[in-house]
Motif scaffolding. Structure first.
Motif, PDB file in Angstrom:
ATOM      1  N   ALA A 120       0.820  -1.213   0.000  1.00  0.00           N
ATOM      2  CA  ALA A 120       0.000   0.000   0.000  1.00  0.00           C
ATOM      3  C   ALA A 120       0.858   1.269   0.000  1.00  0.00           C
ATOM      4  O   ALA A 120       0.347   2.361  -0.220  1.00  0.00           O
ATOM      5  CB  ALA A 120      -0.926   0.007   1.217  1.00  0.00           C
ATOM      6  N   GLY A 121       2.158   1.114   0.250  1.00  0.00           N
ATOM      7  CA  GLY A 121       3.050   2.272   0.257  1.00  0.00           C
ATOM      8  C   GLY A 121       2.937   3.110   1.518  1.00  0.00           C
ATOM      9  O   GLY A 121       3.167   4.318   1.479  1.00  0.00           O
ATOM     10  N   ILE A 122       2.564   2.457   2.622  1.00  0.00           N
ATOM     11  CA  ILE A 122       2.496   3.152   3.903  1.00  0.00           C
ATOM     12  C   ILE A 122       3.281   2.350   4.941  1.00  0.00           C
ATOM     13  O   ILE A 122       3.590   1.185   4.717  1.00  0.00           O
ATOM     14  CB  ILE A 122       1.037   3.372   4.382  1.00  0.00           C
ATOM     15  CG1 ILE A 122       0.292   2.036   4.529  1.00  0.00           C
ATOM     16  CG2 ILE A 122       0.281   4.274   3.440  1.00  0.00           C
ATOM     17  CD1 ILE A 122      -1.134   2.176   5.042  1.00  0.00           C
ATOM     18  N   SER A 123       3.593   2.976   6.052  1.00  0.00           N
ATOM     19  CA  SER A 123       4.325   2.253   7.096  1.00  0.00           C
ATOM     20  C   SER A 123       3.406   1.241   7.779  1.00  0.00           C
ATOM     21  O   SER A 123       2.178   1.368   7.741  1.00  0.00           O
ATOM     22  CB  SER A 123       4.880   3.228   8.140  1.00  0.00           C
ATOM     23  OG  SER A 123       3.818   3.776   8.904  1.00  0.00           O
ATOM     24  N   ARG A 124       4.007   0.238   8.380  1.00  0.00           N
ATOM     25  CA  ARG A 124       3.234  -0.767   9.117  1.00  0.00           C
ATOM     26  C   ARG A 124       2.445  -0.097  10.234  1.00  0.00           C
ATOM     27  O   ARG A 124       1.268  -0.396  10.447  1.00  0.00           O
ATOM     28  CB  ARG A 124       4.185  -1.830   9.669  1.00  0.00           C
ATOM     29  CG  ARG A 124       3.514  -3.005  10.301  1.00  0.00           C
ATOM     30  CD  ARG A 124       4.580  -4.093  10.586  1.00  0.00           C
ATOM     31  NE  ARG A 124       4.048  -5.059  11.512  1.00  0.00           N
ATOM     32  CZ  ARG A 124       4.172  -5.008  12.832  1.00  0.00           C
ATOM     33  NH1 ARG A 124       4.837  -4.015  13.389  1.00  0.00           N
ATOM     34  NH2 ARG A 124       3.655  -5.931  13.596  1.00  0.00           N
ATOM     35  N   GLU A 125       3.099   0.823  10.941  1.00  0.00           N
ATOM     36  CA  GLU A 125       2.434   1.544  12.020  1.00  0.00           C
ATOM     37  C   GLU A 125       1.273   2.379  11.478  1.00  0.00           C
ATOM     38  O   GLU A 125       0.226   2.480  12.102  1.00  0.00           O
ATOM     39  CB  GLU A 125       3.427   2.443  12.769  1.00  0.00           C
ATOM     40  CG  GLU A 125       4.514   1.690  13.513  1.00  0.00           C
ATOM     41  CD  GLU A 125       5.640   1.158  12.624  1.00  0.00           C
ATOM     42  OE1 GLU A 125       5.771   1.605  11.456  1.00  0.00           O
ATOM     43  OE2 GLU A 125       6.381   0.278  13.074  1.00  0.00           O
ATOM     44  N   GLY A 126       1.495   2.988  10.308  1.00  0.00           N
ATOM     45  CA  GLY A 126       0.441   3.777   9.671  1.00  0.00           C
ATOM     46  C   GLY A 126      -0.753   2.919   9.285  1.00  0.00           C
ATOM     47  O   GLY A 126      -1.909   3.349   9.387  1.00  0.00           O
ATOM     48  N   LEU A 127      -0.482   1.685   8.860  1.00  0.00           N
ATOM     49  CA  LEU A 127      -1.557   0.757   8.511  1.00  0.00           C
ATOM     50  C   LEU A 127      -2.373   0.407   9.747  1.00  0.00           C
ATOM     51  O   LEU A 127      -3.606   0.479   9.726  1.00  0.00           O
ATOM     52  CB  LEU A 127      -0.981  -0.504   7.871  1.00  0.00           C
ATOM     53  CG  LEU A 127      -1.982  -1.587   7.481  1.00  0.00           C
ATOM     54  CD1 LEU A 127      -2.997  -1.069   6.477  1.00  0.00           C
ATOM     55  CD2 LEU A 127      -1.249  -2.803   6.941  1.00  0.00           C
ATOM     56  N   TYR A 128      -1.679   0.049  10.833  1.00  0.00           N
ATOM     57  CA  TYR A 128      -2.392  -0.263  12.086  1.00  0.00           C
ATOM     58  C   TYR A 128      -3.232   0.935  12.542  1.00  0.00           C
ATOM     59  O   TYR A 128      -4.378   0.781  12.943  1.00  0.00           O
ATOM     60  CB  TYR A 128      -1.410  -0.650  13.197  1.00  0.00           C
ATOM     61  CG  TYR A 128      -0.993  -2.090  13.158  1.00  0.00           C
ATOM     62  CD1 TYR A 128      -1.857  -3.106  13.569  1.00  0.00           C
ATOM     63  CD2 TYR A 128       0.277  -2.457  12.716  1.00  0.00           C
ATOM     64  CE1 TYR A 128      -1.467  -4.432  13.551  1.00  0.00           C
ATOM     65  CE2 TYR A 128       0.677  -3.790  12.688  1.00  0.00           C
ATOM     66  CZ  TYR A 128      -0.201  -4.769  13.107  1.00  0.00           C
ATOM     67  OH  TYR A 128       0.174  -6.086  13.082  1.00  0.00           O
ATOM     68  N   LYS A 129      -2.640   2.137  12.474  1.00  0.00           N
ATOM     69  CA  LYS A 129      -3.353   3.341  12.912  1.00  0.00           C
ATOM     70  C   LYS A 129      -4.576   3.597  12.038  1.00  0.00           C
ATOM     71  O   LYS A 129      -5.664   3.883  12.538  1.00  0.00           O
ATOM     72  CB  LYS A 129      -2.418   4.551  12.873  1.00  0.00           C
ATOM     73  CG  LYS A 129      -3.052   5.840  13.355  1.00  0.00           C
ATOM     74  CD  LYS A 129      -2.049   6.992  13.313  1.00  0.00           C
ATOM     75  CE  LYS A 129      -2.639   8.282  13.784  1.00  0.00           C
ATOM     76  NZ  LYS A 129      -3.653   8.845  12.918  1.00  0.00           N
ATOM     77  N   SER A 130      -4.412   3.477  10.724  1.00  0.00           N
ATOM     78  CA  SER A 130      -5.514   3.729   9.796  1.00  0.00           C
ATOM     79  C   SER A 130      -6.683   2.776  10.005  1.00  0.00           C
ATOM     80  O   SER A 130      -7.837   3.149   9.793  1.00  0.00           O
ATOM     81  CB  SER A 130      -5.030   3.601   8.349  1.00  0.00           C
ATOM     82  OG  SER A 130      -4.114   4.610   8.043  1.00  0.00           O
ATOM     83  N   LEU A 131      -6.387   1.557  10.417  1.00  0.00           N
ATOM     84  CA  LEU A 131      -7.439   0.558  10.591  1.00  0.00           C
ATOM     85  C   LEU A 131      -7.930   0.432  12.035  1.00  0.00           C
ATOM     86  O   LEU A 131      -8.754  -0.420  12.336  1.00  0.00           O
ATOM     87  CB  LEU A 131      -6.957  -0.804  10.068  1.00  0.00           C
ATOM     88  CG  LEU A 131      -6.631  -0.833   8.567  1.00  0.00           C
ATOM     89  CD1 LEU A 131      -6.091  -2.195   8.170  1.00  0.00           C
ATOM     90  CD2 LEU A 131      -7.836  -0.446   7.740  1.00  0.00           C
ATOM     91  N   ILE A 161      -6.247   6.579   1.452  1.00  0.00           N
ATOM     92  CA  ILE A 161      -5.571   5.510   2.202  1.00  0.00           C
ATOM     93  C   ILE A 161      -6.386   4.226   2.127  1.00  0.00           C
ATOM     94  O   ILE A 161      -5.833   3.140   1.917  1.00  0.00           O
ATOM     95  CB  ILE A 161      -5.336   5.930   3.674  1.00  0.00           C
ATOM     96  CG1 ILE A 161      -4.299   7.048   3.748  1.00  0.00           C
ATOM     97  CG2 ILE A 161      -4.916   4.740   4.534  1.00  0.00           C
ATOM     98  CD1 ILE A 161      -2.900   6.652   3.331  1.00  0.00           C
ATOM     99  N   ILE A 162      -7.696   4.327   2.294  1.00  0.00           N
ATOM    100  CA  ILE A 162      -8.553   3.134   2.213  1.00  0.00           C
ATOM    101  C   ILE A 162      -8.416   2.491   0.833  1.00  0.00           C
ATOM    102  O   ILE A 162      -8.305   1.264   0.716  1.00  0.00           O
ATOM    103  CB  ILE A 162     -10.025   3.482   2.527  1.00  0.00           C
ATOM    104  CG1 ILE A 162     -10.173   3.849   4.000  1.00  0.00           C
ATOM    105  CG2 ILE A 162     -10.965   2.344   2.160  1.00  0.00           C
ATOM    106  CD1 ILE A 162      -9.772   2.742   4.962  1.00  0.00           C
ATOM    107  N   CYS A 163      -8.397   3.298  -0.213  1.00  0.00           N
ATOM    108  CA  CYS A 163      -8.246   2.761  -1.570  1.00  0.00           C
ATOM    109  C   CYS A 163      -6.907   2.050  -1.741  1.00  0.00           C
ATOM    110  O   CYS A 163      -6.833   0.975  -2.352  1.00  0.00           O
ATOM    111  CB  CYS A 163      -8.399   3.865  -2.605  1.00  0.00           C
ATOM    112  SG  CYS A 163     -10.098   4.451  -2.772  1.00  0.00           S
ATOM    113  N   LYS A 164      -5.829   2.618  -1.191  1.00  0.00           N
ATOM    114  CA  LYS A 164      -4.515   1.979  -1.261  1.00  0.00           C
ATOM    115  C   LYS A 164      -4.510   0.639  -0.538  1.00  0.00           C
ATOM    116  O   LYS A 164      -3.961  -0.346  -1.029  1.00  0.00           O
ATOM    117  CB  LYS A 164      -3.443   2.889  -0.655  1.00  0.00           C
ATOM    118  CG  LYS A 164      -3.081   4.069  -1.513  1.00  0.00           C
ATOM    119  CD  LYS A 164      -2.009   4.908  -0.827  1.00  0.00           C
ATOM    120  CE  LYS A 164      -1.621   6.095  -1.672  1.00  0.00           C
ATOM    121  NZ  LYS A 164      -0.518   6.852  -1.064  1.00  0.00           N
TER     122      LYS A 164
END
Length: 74
Positions: A30-41, A51-54
């Motif tokens: 997705a081109g985001i950090s692992r921490e950013g993924l956890y935070k986004s979800l 971000i959701i689309c990525k």
């Protein structure tokens, strides 16, 4: 099918699929950090549509708009 305006359920479903596929792998794709993924979800965040689309793309899904039938008054 999720209820109308039920973004919480949608995020939970995306989170479940991302975890099953591996958060590190999905974050990288997705081109985001692992921490950013956890935070986004997380239930406490309000991720952007971009971000959701990525994330959806990284897990192999997309959103398809479906017309909602309008309720008619009797």
């Amino acid at each position: 099918m999720a209820k109308e305006d039920d973004s919480v359920t949608l995020i939970k479903v995306i989170d479940t699929v991302a975890r099953a596929k591996g958060m590190t792998k999905i974050a990288k794709e997705a081109g985001i950090s692992r921490e950013g993924l956890y935070k986004s979800l997380s239930p406490n965040d309000n991720p952007s549509f971009a971000i959701i689309c990525k994330i959806l793309n990284a897990i192999g899904y997309t959103l398809v708009p479906t017309r909602i039938a309008k309720k008619t008054e009797i």
